[in-house]
Write a protein that holds these residues in place. Structure first.
Motif, mmCIF file in Angstrom:
data_model
loop_
_atom_site.group_PDB
_atom_site.id
_atom_site.type_symbol
_atom_site.label_atom_id
_atom_site.label_comp_id
_atom_site.label_asym_id
_atom_site.label_seq_id
_atom_site.Cartn_x
_atom_site.Cartn_y
_atom_site.Cartn_z
ATOM 1 N N SER A 31 1.805 11.024 -4.611
ATOM 2 C CA SER A 31 2.398 12.330 -4.333
ATOM 3 C C SER A 31 1.482 13.448 -4.823
ATOM 4 O O SER A 31 0.535 13.208 -5.600
ATOM 5 N N VAL A 48 -9.004 9.370 -3.722
ATOM 6 C CA VAL A 48 -7.898 8.526 -3.262
ATOM 7 C C VAL A 48 -8.272 7.821 -1.962
ATOM 8 O O VAL A 48 -7.898 6.671 -1.720
ATOM 9 N N ALA A 49 -9.053 8.505 -1.113
ATOM 10 C CA ALA A 49 -9.439 7.911 0.174
ATOM 11 C C ALA A 49 -10.287 6.668 -0.007
ATOM 12 O O ALA A 49 -10.267 5.758 0.832
ATOM 13 N N LYS A 95 2.334 0.632 -4.279
ATOM 14 C CA LYS A 95 3.649 1.076 -4.752
ATOM 15 C C LYS A 95 4.528 -0.129 -5.071
ATOM 16 O O LYS A 95 4.334 -1.227 -4.545
ATOM 17 N N ALA A 114 -8.539 14.323 -2.942
ATOM 18 C CA ALA A 114 -8.309 13.494 -1.760
ATOM 19 C C ALA A 114 -9.439 12.508 -1.523
ATOM 20 O O ALA A 114 -9.214 11.377 -1.075
ATOM 21 N N THR A 162 -7.279 2.053 -3.170
ATOM 22 C CA THR A 162 -6.130 1.378 -2.562
ATOM 23 C C THR A 162 -4.924 1.437 -3.500
ATOM 24 O O THR A 162 -4.509 0.419 -4.068
ATOM 25 N N THR A 200 0.839 -1.192 0.000
ATOM 26 C CA THR A 200 0.000 0.000 0.000
ATOM 27 C C THR A 200 0.874 1.241 0.000
ATOM 28 O O THR A 200 1.857 1.324 0.751
ATOM 29 N N GLY A 201 0.531 2.185 -0.859
ATOM 30 C CA GLY A 201 1.330 3.403 -0.957
ATOM 31 C C GLY A 201 0.455 4.633 -1.039
ATOM 32 O O GLY A 201 -0.776 4.545 -1.059
ATOM 33 N N GLU A 202 1.089 5.783 -1.107
ATOM 34 C CA GLU A 202 0.385 7.045 -1.228
ATOM 35 C C GLU A 202 0.812 7.752 -2.505
ATOM 36 O O GLU A 202 1.955 7.620 -2.947
#
Length: 554
Positions: free
Chosen positions: A453, A467-468, A474, A464, A471, A449-451
């Protein structure tokens, strides 16, 4: 397993190991290809039962190779290339004969060739293919690293005709096997000023591998030319083309070979054509469920043209073959015109273009229409004549599949008009256009799991809240993906379906921008938007989608 699947299936049915219901079940899943292997994988029948049955049918004994340790003198009778080519290993000696285990008891070429090479009586026994492979890997290792360590001590003349060439033969064979094991789509052998560079294209990216010494350059290139059977080792001044076919384990792999003279010697590029990709279904291409359902409806149409567009290397040919595999049913006649025929498919009539003898795309297409096909596949529409014949075919009750080099789906309309097709013919014939690109898939073994940028969110126009609810993942890297974080590729798609209003716009010579605007009104997702869905689903990364859809407008 033996290549003649139908024959083996009938034998297994006759002896009661399988029944017709199981055959029909596997045929529906595989399209009738590689059925025996599929049955073994699904546990319907064991590999040992298949091998024992085939041995019995061919008057041969069965041997369990896990209980056999061949003596070194017998192992040395075969070169690694010969053993791997015929998938055979020595077992023992018996009454002056060499006992050889073979995976395919119906490989009569192997029987004759091995007897000739050994110059002594040979007795063949049948073994489980997986055990043959295990013995081959143990008895006849072809490590490129070990071969090249001693490269400076190998003396090889450019004439590739003597016993001194055995190290070169092993080195080239291992290079091809290593490329296959690494899932390479291309092998590049590039002469530089002071070294010979070897690179594999894996998942679309070139990766350098350990290269042989520069002094072996001429011998390696000559060996590859000899393997094609058509390329001249004496001619180094002009480009040449050839083809190599190799059996690697259970797979038959074709390599399309091209040579071109450079300042420092001939550069060789080999395209690896892995026939296992013929078995790809539409989900394996990367379709999400809604796009797959739409595309399945389109290829069921009785007539019209369906185009797949994109730049070179975007997977258009693979998509067309997957479509043919999906549509290949006993009640349909399918004919293809290709230059060249890259993959040979069971149940499909394939025609290869040969301009030197007058078998051009238009000539082949005209001839094939007299064969009354239901479905026609053209490798590419490249000129007005081919396009006109294809459109006329679509208007007379044929479904035509082909490719074009355009950046997006609506751009295919302008491309057809540009090469000389009248707009009213385009609007009448074209049912749909699908543009595609390839992105690397995250390795399922190590992705985390990643975020995203801030830059990635801006580039993909994400907020946001979106994305919330998702899933994103990365790339990390592990042994399975060789530290890359990615393994394999999939498509991202843009599907344009023509409606009545759009046909009227085409008749009025609407611009690509106007057509694209209408497509968006009808709900067409762009390439980038399809990529975004796959990023949010954790299938690929934002970086992959951004780089592959540069210039794609929302």
């Amino acid at each position: 397993m033996p290549a003649n699947d139908e024959y083996v299936i009938e034998i297994l049915k006759d002896v009661g190991l399988i029944n017709q219901e199981q055959v029909d079940h596997v045929a529906a899943q595989t399209g009738g290809l590689h059925m025996v292997d599929s049955m073994v994988r699904e546990g319907i029948v064991s590999a040992e039962d298949v091998a024992r049955t085939l041995a019995s049918q061919n008057g041969m004994d069965f041997v369990d190779l896990s209980l056999v340790t061949p003596i070194p003198e017998l192992v040395d009778l075969l070169t690694p290339e010969t053993a791997r080519r015929y998938r055979t290993v020595p077992v023992s000696e018996h009454d002056g004969s060499v006992v050889m285990a073979i995976a395919d008891p119906m490989d009569f070429e192997a029987f004759d060739s091995i007897g000739f090479l050994l110059k002594r009586p040979v007795e063949f026994v049948c073994a489980i293919p997986a055990q043959i492979e295990e013995k081959l890997n143990r008895l006849y290792p072809l490590g490129l690293e070990e071969l090249t360590k001693g490269g400076s001590e190998i003396e090889v003349e450019e004439d590739t005709g003597g016993d001194d060439d055995a190290p070169i033969i092993r080195m080239v064979s291992n290079l091809l096997i290593e490329a296959q094991n690494n899932r390479a789509s291309d092998i590049h052998i590039e002469p530089l000023e002071k070294r010979l560079r070897v690179r594999f294209r894996i998942d679309g990216n070139l990766q350098e591998v350990q290269s042989p010494p520069k002094k072996l350059q001429a011998a390696i290139i000559s060996r590859l030319k000899i393997m094609t059977g058509t390329m001249s080792i004496a001619e180094k001044r002009v480009p040449q083309d050839g083809r190599i076919q190799m059996k690697m384990g259970e797979k038959v792999v074709d390599l399309r070979v091209n040579s071109i003279p450079t300042v420092h010697g001939e550069s060789i590029v080999m395209r690896v054509l892995d026939k296992s990709s013929l078995m790809l279904g539409l989900p394996e291409l990367g379709f999400l469920s809604d796009d797959q359902a739409l595309f399945e409806r389109l290829v069921q149409l009785p007539d019209g043209i369906i185009l797949v567009t994109g730049p070179t290397g975007s997977g258009k040919t693979t998509t067309l073959y997957a479509c043919l595999n999906y549509m290949n049913k006993p009640d349909r006649k399918i004919i293809t015109v290709e230059e060249p025929v890259e993959y040979q498919m069971t149940g499909i009539n394939q025609v290869q273009v040969n301009s030197e003898i007058g078998m051009t795309f238009p000539a082949a297409l005209r001839a094939m229409l007299r064969q009354a096909p239901n479905i026609v596949m053209l490798g590419e529409i490249r000129d007005e004549e081919t396009a006109s014949i294809a459109i006329n075919a679509s208007l007379t009750g044929h479904l035509v599949l082909s490719t074009l080099h355009t950046n997006d789906a609506p751009g295919a309309i302008a491309r057809l008009v540009d090469i000389g097709v009248q707009p009213f013919l385009v609007s009448s014939a074209v049912r749909a256009v699908m543009a595609q690109r390839l992105v690397r898939k995250l390795c399922g073994n190590c992705k985390q799991t990643g975020e995203l940028s801030e830059y990635e969110m801006q580039a993909l126009s994400l907020d946001a809240a979106q994305v919330a609810r998702a899933t994103p993942m990365k790339a990390v890297g592990c042994d399975k993906c060789k530290g890359k974080g990615y393994r394999g590729r999939m498509g991202i798609f843009e599907i344009f379906v023509a409606d009545d209003e759009m046909r009227q716009m085409i008749n009025r010579s609407a611009t690509t921008i106007q057509l694209r605007h209408r497509c968006r009104e009808l709900g067409m997702r762009t390439l980038r938007e399809d990529g975004i869905r796959k990023v949010l689903a954790g299938m690929t990364t934002a970086d992959e989608v951004i780089s592959s859809t540069m210039g794609d407008s929302h």
